[in-house]
Design an enzyme around this catalytic site. Sequence first.
Site, PDB file in Angstrom:
ATOM      1  N   HIS A  98      -8.448  -1.933   8.566  1.00 55.50           N
ATOM      2  CA  HIS A  98      -8.469  -0.758   8.928  1.00 55.50           C
ATOM      3  C   HIS A  98      -9.631   0.097   8.783  1.00 55.50           C
ATOM      4  O   HIS A  98     -10.593  -0.194   7.769  1.00 55.50           O
ATOM      5  CB  HIS A  98      -7.425   0.103   7.932  1.00 55.50           C
ATOM      6  CG  HIS A  98      -5.999  -0.611   8.118  1.00 55.50           C
ATOM      7  ND1 HIS A  98      -5.228  -1.346   7.407  1.00 55.50           N
ATOM      8  CD2 HIS A  98      -4.934  -0.400   9.216  1.00 55.50           C
ATOM      9  CE1 HIS A  98      -4.277  -1.763   7.734  1.00 55.50           C
ATOM     10  NE2 HIS A  98      -3.767  -0.851   8.959  1.00 55.50           N
ATOM     11  N   LEU A  99      -9.766   1.283   9.357  1.00 53.31           N
ATOM     12  CA  LEU A  99     -11.172   1.818   9.727  1.00 53.31           C
ATOM     13  C   LEU A  99     -11.693   2.380   8.300  1.00 53.31           C
ATOM     14  O   LEU A  99     -12.764   2.006   7.982  1.00 53.31           O
ATOM     15  CB  LEU A  99     -10.959   3.117  10.870  1.00 53.31           C
ATOM     16  CG  LEU A  99     -12.312   3.607  10.887  1.00 53.31           C
ATOM     17  CD1 LEU A  99     -13.335   2.782  11.601  1.00 53.31           C
ATOM     18  CD2 LEU A  99     -12.171   4.769  11.952  1.00 53.31           C
TER      19      LEU A  99
ATOM     20  N   ARG B  29      -7.583   9.282  16.153  1.00 52.62           N
ATOM     21  CA  ARG B  29      -6.440   8.944  15.501  1.00 52.62           C
ATOM     22  C   ARG B  29      -6.158  10.123  14.527  1.00 52.62           C
ATOM     23  O   ARG B  29      -6.927  10.910  14.249  1.00 52.62           O
ATOM     24  CB  ARG B  29      -6.614   7.553  14.510  1.00 52.62           C
ATOM     25  CG  ARG B  29      -6.792   6.527  15.342  1.00 52.62           C
ATOM     26  CD  ARG B  29      -5.648   6.035  16.107  1.00 52.62           C
ATOM     27  NE  ARG B  29      -5.762   4.688  16.776  1.00 52.62           N
ATOM     28  CZ  ARG B  29      -5.971   4.796  17.916  1.00 52.62           C
ATOM     29  NH1 ARG B  29      -6.384   5.603  18.897  1.00 52.62           N
ATOM     30  NH2 ARG B  29      -5.894   3.516  18.531  1.00 52.62           N
TER      31      ARG B  29
ATOM     32  N   TYR C 117       4.301  -5.753  17.074  1.00 47.36           N
ATOM     33  CA  TYR C 117       4.284  -4.872  16.120  1.00 47.36           C
ATOM     34  C   TYR C 117       5.254  -3.520  16.074  1.00 47.36           C
ATOM     35  O   TYR C 117       6.392  -3.627  15.587  1.00 47.36           O
ATOM     36  CB  TYR C 117       3.167  -4.481  15.252  1.00 47.36           C
ATOM     37  CG  TYR C 117       3.392  -3.494  14.135  1.00 47.36           C
ATOM     38  CD1 TYR C 117       4.191  -3.906  13.106  1.00 47.36           C
ATOM     39  CD2 TYR C 117       2.765  -2.241  14.151  1.00 47.36           C
ATOM     40  CE1 TYR C 117       4.453  -2.949  12.046  1.00 47.36           C
ATOM     41  CE2 TYR C 117       2.793  -1.312  13.168  1.00 47.36           C
ATOM     42  CZ  TYR C 117       3.620  -1.771  12.138  1.00 47.36           C
ATOM     43  OH  TYR C 117       3.837  -0.847  11.115  1.00 47.36           O
TER      44      TYR C 117
ATOM     45  N   TYR D 218       0.771  -1.364  -0.135  1.00 45.43           N
ATOM     46  CA  TYR D 218       0.046   0.011  -0.076  1.00 45.43           C
ATOM     47  C   TYR D 218       1.109   1.366   0.030  1.00 45.43           C
ATOM     48  O   TYR D 218       0.776   2.097  -0.984  1.00 45.43           O
ATOM     49  CB  TYR D 218      -1.006  -0.036   1.248  1.00 45.43           C
ATOM     50  CG  TYR D 218      -1.683   1.298   1.388  1.00 45.43           C
ATOM     51  CD1 TYR D 218      -2.607   1.875   0.627  1.00 45.43           C
ATOM     52  CD2 TYR D 218      -1.823   1.806   2.808  1.00 45.43           C
ATOM     53  CE1 TYR D 218      -2.772   3.127   0.709  1.00 45.43           C
ATOM     54  CE2 TYR D 218      -2.517   2.725   3.051  1.00 45.43           C
ATOM     55  CZ  TYR D 218      -3.001   3.733   2.028  1.00 45.43           C
ATOM     56  OH  TYR D 218      -3.815   4.883   2.407  1.00 45.43           O
TER      57      TYR D 218
ATOM     58  N   PHE E  42       1.724   7.820  11.248  1.00 49.31           N
ATOM     59  CA  PHE E  42       0.330   7.693  12.233  1.00 49.31           C
ATOM     60  C   PHE E  42      -0.619   7.145  11.326  1.00 49.31           C
ATOM     61  O   PHE E  42      -0.126   5.887  10.832  1.00 49.31           O
ATOM     62  CB  PHE E  42      -0.143   9.073  12.791  1.00 49.31           C
ATOM     63  CG  PHE E  42       0.711   9.414  14.080  1.00 49.31           C
ATOM     64  CD1 PHE E  42       2.220   9.595  13.955  1.00 49.31           C
ATOM     65  CD2 PHE E  42       0.379   9.431  15.404  1.00 49.31           C
ATOM     66  CE1 PHE E  42       2.981  10.062  15.203  1.00 49.31           C
ATOM     67  CE2 PHE E  42       1.133   9.709  16.418  1.00 49.31           C
ATOM     68  CZ  PHE E  42       2.583   9.844  16.074  1.00 49.31           C
TER      69      PHE E  42
HETATM   70  N1  UFG Z   1     -11.651   0.705  14.482  1.00 45.10           N
HETATM   71  C1  UFG Z   1     -13.247   0.574  14.684  1.00 45.10           C
HETATM   72  N2  UFG Z   1     -13.802  -0.368  13.931  1.00 45.10           N
HETATM   73  C2  UFG Z   1     -13.098  -1.144  12.733  1.00 45.10           C
HETATM   74  C3  UFG Z   1     -11.788  -0.696  12.786  1.00 45.10           C
HETATM   75  C4  UFG Z   1     -11.040   0.047  13.265  1.00 45.10           C
HETATM   76  O1  UFG Z   1     -13.697   1.112  15.456  1.00 45.10           O
HETATM   77  O2  UFG Z   1     -13.895  -1.892  12.210  1.00 45.10           O
HETATM   78  C5  UFG Z   1     -11.146   1.746  15.298  1.00 45.10           C
HETATM   79  C6  UFG Z   1     -10.096   1.186  16.266  1.00 45.10           C
HETATM   80  O3  UFG Z   1     -10.407   0.720  17.300  1.00 45.10           O
HETATM   81  C7  UFG Z   1      -9.112   2.466  16.121  1.00 45.10           C
HETATM   82  C8  UFG Z   1      -9.263   3.193  14.778  1.00 45.10           C
HETATM   83  O4  UFG Z   1     -10.642   2.645  14.373  1.00 45.10           O
HETATM   84  O5  UFG Z   1      -9.403   3.131  17.271  1.00 45.10           O
HETATM   85  C9  UFG Z   1      -8.270   3.057  13.779  1.00 45.10           C
HETATM   86  O6  UFG Z   1      -7.934   1.820  13.653  1.00 45.10           O
HETATM   87  P1  UFG Z   1      -7.304   0.965  12.401  1.00 45.10           P
HETATM   88  O7  UFG Z   1      -7.377  -0.273  12.531  1.00 45.10           O
HETATM   89  O8  UFG Z   1      -7.530   1.488  11.000  1.00 45.10           O
HETATM   90  O9  UFG Z   1      -5.696   1.670  12.592  1.00 45.10           O
HETATM   91  P2  UFG Z   1      -4.719   1.564  14.077  1.00 45.10           P
HETATM   92  O10 UFG Z   1      -4.974   2.728  14.679  1.00 45.10           O
HETATM   93  O11 UFG Z   1      -5.020   0.269  14.922  1.00 45.10           O
HETATM   94  O12 UFG Z   1      -3.379   1.278  13.413  1.00 45.10           O
HETATM   95  C10 UFG Z   1      -2.871   1.863  12.431  1.00 45.10           C
HETATM   96  C11 UFG Z   1      -1.910   1.006  11.672  1.00 45.10           C
HETATM   97  C12 UFG Z   1      -0.858   0.414  12.531  1.00 45.10           C
HETATM   98  C13 UFG Z   1      -0.018   1.816  13.070  1.00 45.10           C
HETATM   99  C14 UFG Z   1      -1.040   2.981  13.730  1.00 45.10           C
HETATM  100  C15 UFG Z   1      -0.596   4.214  13.962  1.00 45.10           C
HETATM  101  O13 UFG Z   1      -2.545  -0.130  11.155  1.00 45.10           O
HETATM  102  O14 UFG Z   1       0.031  -0.041  11.833  1.00 45.10           O
HETATM  103  O15 UFG Z   1      -2.094   3.117  13.073  1.00 45.10           O
HETATM  104  O16 UFG Z   1      -1.281   5.085  14.615  1.00 45.10           O
HETATM  105  F1  UFG Z   1       0.879   1.448  13.852  1.00 45.10           F
END
Ligand code: UFG
Length: 330
Positions: free
Chosen positions: A189-190, A221, A141, A11, A169
Amino acid sequence: MKVLVCGGAGYIGSHVVRALLDKDYEVVVLDNLSTGHRQSVPQGAVLEVGDIRDAACLERLFLRHEVDCVMHFCANSLVGESMEKPIEYYDNNVYGTLCLLRSMVNNDIKHFIFSSTAATYGEPERLPIDEDTPKHPTNTYGETKLAVEKMLHWMEVAYGLHYKVFRYFNASGAHPSGEIGEDHAPETHLIPLILKTAQGIRDKIYVFGDDYDTPDGSCIRDYIHVMDIAEAHILGMEDLVKSETSDVYNLGNGNGFSVLEVIEKVKTVTGKDFQVEITDRRAGDPGVLIASSEKAQKALGWSPANSSLEYIIETAWKWHQGHPDGYGLV
Ligand code: UFG
């Protein structure tokens, strides 16, 4: 100048490759295609299919291509998965990077750009998070990425290998052409999950917790457009080659958005309504992650110019509409 982009079919790597080609750099991509996509590598780049843990493959590659700088995006990068499969994460992210660095040193290549993460900070001690915020990863990770960051320091001391590290981020958005974008299997991912819900591919979006210490209770975020990340890598590489000075930079836009705010923005941008369900917290999720990227802005002249939430969603929506099955149907 020739740049080797390890993980250039993934990506973030594929967007960096596009940006490098647009600036007339010569690009070689090394990717084992385990999560990357052959179709995301443009014709202007040479694709070598292989693994960073294969020493012979790296030696052949460096013999064939006179490389001035290596950008390294190959990694297992799912926080949740990393807690279940730490061996795989240490193997690919730490041992794999060691193999790559060994081969670089053997071939006298001195410029390295490394893809790190906000997950190195864990639950942050202060906000916004600057580069000196203490690092206490809460998952494997983040720990593997921090291990490599520490390794790089000693590589510089011993071998004069200079580097720039970027801690991303929440990488999001897609190339404005809509030709390349985010396609993970499984997707966790969200933003892509909300967009798939808006498309009707998924029946609802789950919000992981509404009891965090934030104004609406959902996690906050800092979403940064993938083209801004690409631009930072090029500026970082140009500075590295000129100054031979190693450094670490955060890449975020400095504004936080809650999960519920992102959902509302998707509804506005796409004009689609869909079902939203609040569910339990996801293990390991910090409540709020917001970056200070002042250092990158001052030192590299970078700015998160494409990172309004609206533009992130617009570009991602264009990609998803044109590729409802990701790279699968093209
Ligand atoms: N979320 C939901 N529902 C979903 C998916 C995610 O509520 O179906 C929430 C998560 O709980 C989180 C936010 O949306 O609060 C963002 O979640 P992501 O999975 O999109 O991303 P993350 O913040 O968990 O992690 C991403 C990358 C990591 C990196 C991080 C740095 O995947 O590799 O950002 O901030 F380390």
